[in-house]
Design an enzyme around this catalytic site. Structure first.
Site, PDB file in Angstrom:
ATOM      1  N   GLU A  13     -33.303 -30.379  20.018  1.00  0.00           N
ATOM      2  CA  GLU A  13     -33.198 -30.223  18.412  1.00  0.00           C
ATOM      3  C   GLU A  13     -32.766 -31.570  18.054  1.00  0.00           C
ATOM      4  O   GLU A  13     -33.301 -31.994  16.888  1.00  0.00           O
ATOM      5  CB  GLU A  13     -32.010 -28.962  17.913  1.00  0.00           C
ATOM      6  CG  GLU A  13     -32.267 -28.830  16.503  1.00  0.00           C
ATOM      7  CD  GLU A  13     -30.782 -28.068  16.176  1.00  0.00           C
ATOM      8  OE1 GLU A  13     -30.902 -27.004  15.456  1.00  0.00           O
ATOM      9  OE2 GLU A  13     -29.887 -28.391  16.670  1.00  0.00           O
TER      10      GLU A  13
ATOM     11  N   TRP B  68     -35.128 -22.169  16.393  1.00  0.00           N
ATOM     12  CA  TRP B  68     -35.836 -22.316  14.824  1.00  0.00           C
ATOM     13  C   TRP B  68     -37.040 -21.342  14.529  1.00  0.00           C
ATOM     14  O   TRP B  68     -37.444 -21.229  13.291  1.00  0.00           O
ATOM     15  CB  TRP B  68     -36.141 -23.773  14.324  1.00  0.00           C
ATOM     16  CG  TRP B  68     -34.895 -24.664  13.848  1.00  0.00           C
ATOM     17  CD1 TRP B  68     -34.340 -25.271  14.842  1.00  0.00           C
ATOM     18  CD2 TRP B  68     -34.614 -24.643  12.740  1.00  0.00           C
ATOM     19  NE1 TRP B  68     -33.358 -25.986  13.965  1.00  0.00           N
ATOM     20  CE2 TRP B  68     -33.493 -25.442  12.805  1.00  0.00           C
ATOM     21  CE3 TRP B  68     -34.623 -24.084  11.517  1.00  0.00           C
ATOM     22  CZ2 TRP B  68     -32.685 -25.884  11.598  1.00  0.00           C
ATOM     23  CZ3 TRP B  68     -34.149 -24.396  10.089  1.00  0.00           C
ATOM     24  CH2 TRP B  68     -32.798 -25.219  10.379  1.00  0.00           C
TER      25      TRP B  68
ATOM     26  N   TYR C 264     -32.995 -30.758   7.659  1.00  0.00           N
ATOM     27  CA  TYR C 264     -32.196 -31.752   8.241  1.00  0.00           C
ATOM     28  C   TYR C 264     -32.693 -33.305   8.610  1.00  0.00           C
ATOM     29  O   TYR C 264     -32.394 -34.072   7.988  1.00  0.00           O
ATOM     30  CB  TYR C 264     -31.254 -31.341   9.707  1.00  0.00           C
ATOM     31  CG  TYR C 264     -30.666 -30.317   9.385  1.00  0.00           C
ATOM     32  CD1 TYR C 264     -29.347 -30.244   9.013  1.00  0.00           C
ATOM     33  CD2 TYR C 264     -30.994 -28.871   9.950  1.00  0.00           C
ATOM     34  CE1 TYR C 264     -28.248 -29.188   8.901  1.00  0.00           C
ATOM     35  CE2 TYR C 264     -29.963 -28.066   9.690  1.00  0.00           C
ATOM     36  CZ  TYR C 264     -28.835 -27.985   9.243  1.00  0.00           C
ATOM     37  OH  TYR C 264     -27.912 -26.788   9.306  1.00  0.00           O
TER      38      TYR C 264
ATOM     39  N   CYS D 100     -26.216 -26.124   7.112  1.00  0.00           N
ATOM     40  CA  CYS D 100     -24.936 -25.782   7.575  1.00  0.00           C
ATOM     41  C   CYS D 100     -23.904 -26.987   7.748  1.00  0.00           C
ATOM     42  O   CYS D 100     -22.856 -27.020   7.521  1.00  0.00           O
ATOM     43  CB  CYS D 100     -24.953 -24.728   8.806  1.00  0.00           C
ATOM     44  SG  CYS D 100     -25.759 -23.106   8.442  1.00  0.00           S
TER      45      CYS D 100
ATOM     46  N   ARG E 296     -20.391 -26.585   6.177  1.00  0.00           N
ATOM     47  CA  ARG E 296     -20.010 -25.691   5.189  1.00  0.00           C
ATOM     48  C   ARG E 296     -19.889 -24.271   5.778  1.00  0.00           C
ATOM     49  O   ARG E 296     -18.956 -23.431   5.261  1.00  0.00           O
ATOM     50  CB  ARG E 296     -20.950 -25.595   3.974  1.00  0.00           C
ATOM     51  CG  ARG E 296     -22.289 -25.144   4.512  1.00  0.00           C
ATOM     52  CD  ARG E 296     -23.227 -24.991   3.435  1.00  0.00           C
ATOM     53  NE  ARG E 296     -24.674 -24.559   3.519  1.00  0.00           N
ATOM     54  CZ  ARG E 296     -24.809 -23.302   4.159  1.00  0.00           C
ATOM     55  NH1 ARG E 296     -23.869 -22.278   3.927  1.00  0.00           N
ATOM     56  NH2 ARG E 296     -25.919 -22.675   4.692  1.00  0.00           N
TER      57      ARG E 296
ATOM     58  N   ASP F 279     -20.646 -20.873  12.269  1.00  0.00           N
ATOM     59  CA  ASP F 279     -20.645 -19.504  13.346  1.00  0.00           C
ATOM     60  C   ASP F 279     -19.924 -20.037  14.605  1.00  0.00           C
ATOM     61  O   ASP F 279     -20.438 -20.690  15.229  1.00  0.00           O
ATOM     62  CB  ASP F 279     -22.129 -19.112  13.543  1.00  0.00           C
ATOM     63  CG  ASP F 279     -22.317 -18.190  14.301  1.00  0.00           C
ATOM     64  OD1 ASP F 279     -21.223 -17.297  14.953  1.00  0.00           O
ATOM     65  OD2 ASP F 279     -23.474 -17.670  14.565  1.00  0.00           O
TER      66      ASP F 279
END
Length: 273
Positions: free
Chosen positions: A58, A80, A103, A155, A175, A178
């Site tokens: 990733e 994804w 991103y 995120c 922000r 998890d």
């Protein structure tokens, strides 16, 4: 990884009950920070298995500036897929597998008001080399003008580099965190990015500082977290990079490996989408 385990325990013990977008419900704390010194080893979670190959795939995909899930699949990662196939997103996609201006696109192809593309990551690397005392060595993934063009708003939103005494450090603000599924992945990803950028700028890696906004544990992850907290961590592994790579765009999967990674078995948990 004691910092991470302590953060998990803090959310379990002190988190407030909070509704969330997925309808699952969470326990959450607002505002936490963890610091990882790269001299202590690579911060790969050991109380369960880190999907290291998926993580580095990733990150390389982000660095490439891609929005194409098909390219990520070629690197061996399916993380994804759920977003690429989500009913809310597919009508907006420009092609099968398109994830929009997520991103990597923001890192490498941010658009100014005139439509000119700005390579934030390349600019940050050049600034580290030419003006290391700058307080503007920043890369942002949070682009308010393009959030509707993303399969998932970022995120991990913002990172800043800091150079001191020949060492490079990186702080990232996240922000939405998890804590069970995502955060170990994020810690490893940005620690790897720090190591890669340090190598191409001829600096030693310093600290990765992880600043968390809404740090939460989903209600259907509580038992899994308690199981993980009952495990004793192993010694951190070492990260090996191909030392011949001097350009951030030249790294590939074979240039990045872990040495001495010992871990407890995986703990399965559903991902909230």
């Amino acid at each position: 990884m004691e910092q991470y385990l302590n953060a998990l325990n803090q959310v379990i013990e002190n988190g407030v009950d909070k509704k969330d977008r997925t309808g699952t419900g969470t326990k959450a704390i607002f505002g936490m920070q963890m610091r990882f010194n790269m001299e202590n080893g690579f911060p790969a979670v050991t109380t369960k298995k880190l999907a290291f190959n998926s993580m580095k795939a990733e990150l390389l995909w982000f660095i490439k500036g891609s929005s194409d899930n098909n390219e990520l699949l070629k690197l061996g990662s399916k993380i994804w897929d759920a977003n690429a196939n989500a009913d809310y997103w597919k009508p907006k996609a420009n092609f099968p597998g398109d994830l929009g201006r997520i991103y990597g696109v923001q890192w490498r192809k941010w658009k100014n008001p005139e439509g000119k593309e700005i390579d934030q990551l390349a600019n940050a690397i050049e600034m580290i080399k030419q003006n290391p005392s700058s307080r503007r060595i920043i890369v942002s993934a949070w682009n308010p003008g393009e959030l509707e063009q993303m399969a998932l708003p970022p995120c991990h939103t913002f990172m800043q580099f800091f150079v001191n005494d020949g060492k490079l450090s990186l702080q990232m603000y996240q922000r939405s965190c998890d804590m069970f599924l995502g955060v170990p992945f994020n810690i490893a990803s940005y620690s790897l990015l720090l190591r890669m950028v340090a190598q191409v700028t001829n600096l030693k890696p310093g600290e990765f500082i992880h600043t968390l906004g809404d740090a939460h544990i989903y209600n259907n992850h509580i038992e899994q977290v308690k199981e993980q907290l009952g495990r004793k961590p192993f010694k951190l592994p070492l990260l090996r990079l191909n030392s011949n790579i001097k350009n951030i765009d030249e790294f590939n999967m074979d240039d990045i490996s872990l040495e001495g990674y010992e871990y407890h078995p995986s703990i399965k948990a559903p991902m909230a989408v």
